[in-house]
Scaffold this active site. Structure first.
Site, PDB file in Angstrom:
ATOM      1  N   GLU A  41     -13.346 -12.202  -7.743  1.00 53.88           N
ATOM      2  CA  GLU A  41     -13.301 -11.449  -9.004  1.00 53.88           C
ATOM      3  C   GLU A  41     -14.112 -12.105 -10.118  1.00 53.88           C
ATOM      4  O   GLU A  41     -14.597 -11.418 -11.017  1.00 53.88           O
ATOM      5  CB  GLU A  41     -11.843 -11.268  -9.443  1.00 53.88           C
ATOM      6  CG  GLU A  41     -11.009 -10.426  -8.482  1.00 53.88           C
ATOM      7  CD  GLU A  41     -10.524 -11.201  -7.263  1.00 53.88           C
ATOM      8  OE1 GLU A  41     -10.564 -12.453  -7.283  1.00 53.88           O
ATOM      9  OE2 GLU A  41     -10.111 -10.549  -6.277  1.00 53.88           O
TER      10      GLU A  41
ATOM     11  N   HIS B 217      -4.057  -0.111 -10.013  1.00 56.58           N
ATOM     12  CA  HIS B 217      -2.741  -0.578  -9.607  1.00 56.58           C
ATOM     13  C   HIS B 217      -2.041  -1.383 -10.710  1.00 56.58           C
ATOM     14  O   HIS B 217      -1.469  -2.440 -10.462  1.00 56.58           O
ATOM     15  CB  HIS B 217      -2.830  -1.407  -8.327  1.00 56.58           C
ATOM     16  CG  HIS B 217      -3.221  -0.591  -7.114  1.00 56.58           C
ATOM     17  ND1 HIS B 217      -4.294   0.265  -7.116  1.00 56.58           N
ATOM     18  CD2 HIS B 217      -2.671  -0.492  -5.893  1.00 56.58           C
ATOM     19  CE1 HIS B 217      -4.391   0.845  -5.928  1.00 56.58           C
ATOM     20  NE2 HIS B 217      -3.413   0.417  -5.161  1.00 56.58           N
TER      21      HIS B 217
ATOM     22  N   ASP C  27       4.754  -3.666  -3.227  1.00 53.20           N
ATOM     23  CA  ASP C  27       3.969  -4.899  -3.196  1.00 53.20           C
ATOM     24  C   ASP C  27       4.578  -5.991  -4.074  1.00 53.20           C
ATOM     25  O   ASP C  27       4.296  -7.174  -3.890  1.00 53.20           O
ATOM     26  CB  ASP C  27       2.523  -4.640  -3.641  1.00 53.20           C
ATOM     27  CG  ASP C  27       1.652  -4.134  -2.497  1.00 53.20           C
ATOM     28  OD1 ASP C  27       2.106  -4.201  -1.341  1.00 53.20           O
ATOM     29  OD2 ASP C  27       0.536  -3.663  -2.764  1.00 53.20           O
TER      30      ASP C  27
ATOM     31  N   ARG D 250      -1.546   3.355  -9.413  1.00 53.03           N
ATOM     32  CA  ARG D 250      -1.639   3.632  -7.984  1.00 53.03           C
ATOM     33  C   ARG D 250      -0.999   4.961  -7.603  1.00 53.03           C
ATOM     34  O   ARG D 250      -1.579   5.770  -6.892  1.00 53.03           O
ATOM     35  CB  ARG D 250      -0.941   2.510  -7.215  1.00 53.03           C
ATOM     36  CG  ARG D 250      -0.850   2.746  -5.723  1.00 53.03           C
ATOM     37  CD  ARG D 250      -0.186   1.557  -5.030  1.00 53.03           C
ATOM     38  NE  ARG D 250      -0.265   1.686  -3.583  1.00 53.03           N
ATOM     39  CZ  ARG D 250       0.673   2.252  -2.833  1.00 53.03           C
ATOM     40  NH1 ARG D 250       1.757   2.767  -3.391  1.00 53.03           N
ATOM     41  NH2 ARG D 250       0.542   2.323  -1.522  1.00 53.03           N
TER      42      ARG D 250
END
Lengths: 323, 283
Positions: free
Chosen positions: A69, A120, A128, A178
């Site tokens: 990232e 998300h 998650d 999401r």
């Protein structure tokens, strides 16, 4: 409400829903068709962030950086230096979660029009768990000079917001969710960077919301009408720059404010509204959102219920506030 | 080439003198790195780069990125000597309202391609520039990026090393200032980097090792790098930190410190002697 061409009945059980990120995917594809300088880079989440539509249409304008990232955003900065409008995407937990300093130095201070796409975000990521439920992104991005921060309320608005930031020369952060979110706008609903919209007029209190929570705010207002409480609902898709005029006018009118967001209230929309109103028009503000804690695993609906982020919870707070 | 090697060597000494004066005036800043890089920046601005000081945004120019932004005094001095701005502006370094910020800012000074200082970001920005050039079908411009050796501790560098190699961005030319020091001490005790050449080779780069205080070697290495088409090229330029000022050479304590008035006087005297030596050698 009619002027804004919104869906009229948010309580309709058949209201259609779609993940906000899907709207981003379509918006980016369209932006790419409009402007040859729009390019994209992703950190191994092309399908999840819906950058896949762009990648399929314009493979030569797409860069896969792998799970990296810091590299994602700095490569974007380099492309922007050569006149490109780069959209760089990952999960919000990783970008801007992991690469904040690179965003600060090579995008904001360097003043390059890189568009950071954080998918998300929020607890509605679900099973998650806390590591992947980004709650601090609004605070992290809002504090940076030059940065535009946008949290669209549904997929159609995400599509319009994506097109808007693609033709804007500033650095920008766009926050995506999401899970499927009810579609409350239509293709005629306006969107402009820096504008807040009065989605429902009222006089007893103002509910100010952003992102996925605007649907909940509208649903809460509909319930409150039945109880004789006339709530004004302001949707604030652009958290920075904040539409101060619209927010102050409503706070002065109703004298009571609830802010709602799917993220930390510290530094988030709630923080922004409290900062603004305390200086310009001191008003009682109830900040709804994540109360300085992390999320956890669960089903998206269970989690919104668990953390008090539903229409029902907003209505309860409204009753307390107007009493 | 419009300048002889002797001319370039004399320019490098002038840049070193500028650095000492700037740092003395500023009262803070980095001495060792900029002095060690004077030969590389002389070679870049006076021979290697395609650029136009009077038109810093010229669309055909080569890009030069300074990833280790703390070494920017050497770049300011080289830019002023090359004609980007008046030499008198050098004494504004690190002062309120100056275009010459303590660490470089793109938006303040034309010709400064990126804002840098926090380490590890330059190589990936260079890769991004090269990717954009490829998308625009531009193959005749080069992206030079100067990196410190200490900053190779940053993970972002190796993320960029993989990406540049993956896309075979052969118009990226990296130059590592291998001076073996960083703030806390010798690089090999702070965080060992060797075998540095083997690391870059294993990441898919073509590596050239040179004496980075030899201007001719720098020019030759860059020419060779431009001829390599199947890989990006990393030039490991071995330099002496503090080069040209005897009491600063090789001493990591000079990484982040400026000279005081007495030390500056001594340094400038040494550099004047160096000028005389260069002139007499070439006579």
């Amino acid at each position: 409400m009619n002027d804004l061409n919104l869906i009229k009945d948010v309580l309709d059980k058949d209201i259609s829903s779609e993940p906000i990120r899907k709207g981003f995917g379509r918006g980016l594809l369209n932006a790419g068709k409009i402007n040859v300088n729009v390019v994209a880079a992703c950190a191994d989440l092309t399908e999840s962030t819906q950058m896949s539509l762009f990648k399929k249409e314009f493979p030569e304008r797409f860069v896969e950086v792998g799970v990296a990232e810091q590299n994602l955003v700095t490569v974007g900065s380099g492309m922007a230096a050569m006149g490109k409008i780069p959209f760089v995407s990952s999960y919000a937990a990783f970008s801007p979660g992991r690469n904040w300093e690179q965003i600060r130095t090579t995008v904001c201070l360097n003043d390059q029009p890189v568009k950071i796409v954080g998918s998300h975000a929020g607890v509605s990521v679900g099973p998650d768990g806390a590591t992947h439920q980004m709650l601090e992104d609004i605070a992290l991005m809002r504090v940076l000079p030059n940065m535009v921060v946008i949290a669209p309320g549904d997929s159609l608005e995400a599509e319009r917001a994506t097109l808007a930031i693609a033709s804007d020369q500033r650095p920008a952060y766009i926050r995506l969710a999401r899970e499927a979110t009810p579609i409350i706008t239509t293709d005629k609903t306006p969107f402009e960077i820096g504008k807040a919209y009065v989605y429902k007029a009222g006089k007893d209190l103002t509910i100010m919301s952003t992102g996925t929570m605007t649907y909940q705010a509208l649903a809460a207002a509909a319930k409150l009408e039945k109880d004789g409480i006339h709530a004004e609902v302001i949707h604030i898709p652009t958290i920075k720059p904040l539409d101060e005029k619209t927010i102050i006018a409503s706070a002065k009118k109703t004298g009571k404010v609830i802010t709602v967001e799917e993220g930390q209230i510290i530094g988030g929309l709630g923080g922004a509204i409290a900062e603004l109103l305390s200086q310009t028009s001191p008003t009682k503000v109830i900040r709804m959102g994540m109360q300085d804690r992390f999320g956890e695993s669960g089903k998206p609906d269970e989690l919104l219920e668990h953390f008090g982020l539903t229409a029902k919870h907003i209505a309860v707070q409204a009753h307390h506030l107007v009493m | 080439m419009t300048h002889s090697i002797e001319d370039l060597e004399l320019i490098a000494v002038e840049i070193r003198q500028d650095i000492i004066k700037m740092l003395l005036h500023a009262g803070s800043g980095h001495s060792a790195g900029p002095l060690g890089l004077a030969d590389i920046f002389t070679a870049l601005y006076f021979d290697i780069l395609k650029h136009d000081p009077k038109n810093p945004d010229w669309e055909e120019r080569d890009m030069l990125l300074l990833s280790n932004g703390h070494c920017v005094p050497v770049r300011y001095a080289a830019m002023a000597r090359a004609g980007y701005f008046d030499l008198s502006e050098l004494k504004t370094l690190r002062q309120l309202g100056s275009r010459l910020q303590g660490h470089p800012e793109r938006t303040k000074l034309p010709g400064m391609e990126t804002t840098s200082g926090p380490l590890g970001c330059g190589l990936s920005q260079a890769a991004g520039m090269a990717l954009a050039m490829r998308m625009n079908d531009i193959h005749h411009r080069w992206v030079y990026v100067v990196l410190g050796d200490g900053e190779l501790d940053e993970g972002n560098i190796w993320e960029a090393a993989m990406l540049t190699s993956k896309y075979n961005l052969n118009n990226v030319i990296g130059i590592i200032d291998r001076n073996n020091i960083q703030i806390d001490g010798p690089t090999e005790s702070v965080m060992p980097l060797d075998d540095l050449k083997a690391k870059w080779v294993s990441f898919g780069w073509h590596v050239i090792e040179i004496d980075g205080n030899n201007i001719e070697a720098v020019i030759d290495a860059c020419a060779m790098a431009r001829a390599v088409v199947d890989k990006p090229v990393m030039i490991i330029a071995h330099t002496i930190p503090g080069k040209g000022v005897d009491f600063m050479e090789y001493d990591f304590h000079w990484h982040g410190s400026p000279p005081n008035a007495e030390q500056a006087k001594k340094a400038l005297r040494e550099l004047r002697t160096l000028q005389g030596k260069i002139r007499s050698e070439h006579e």
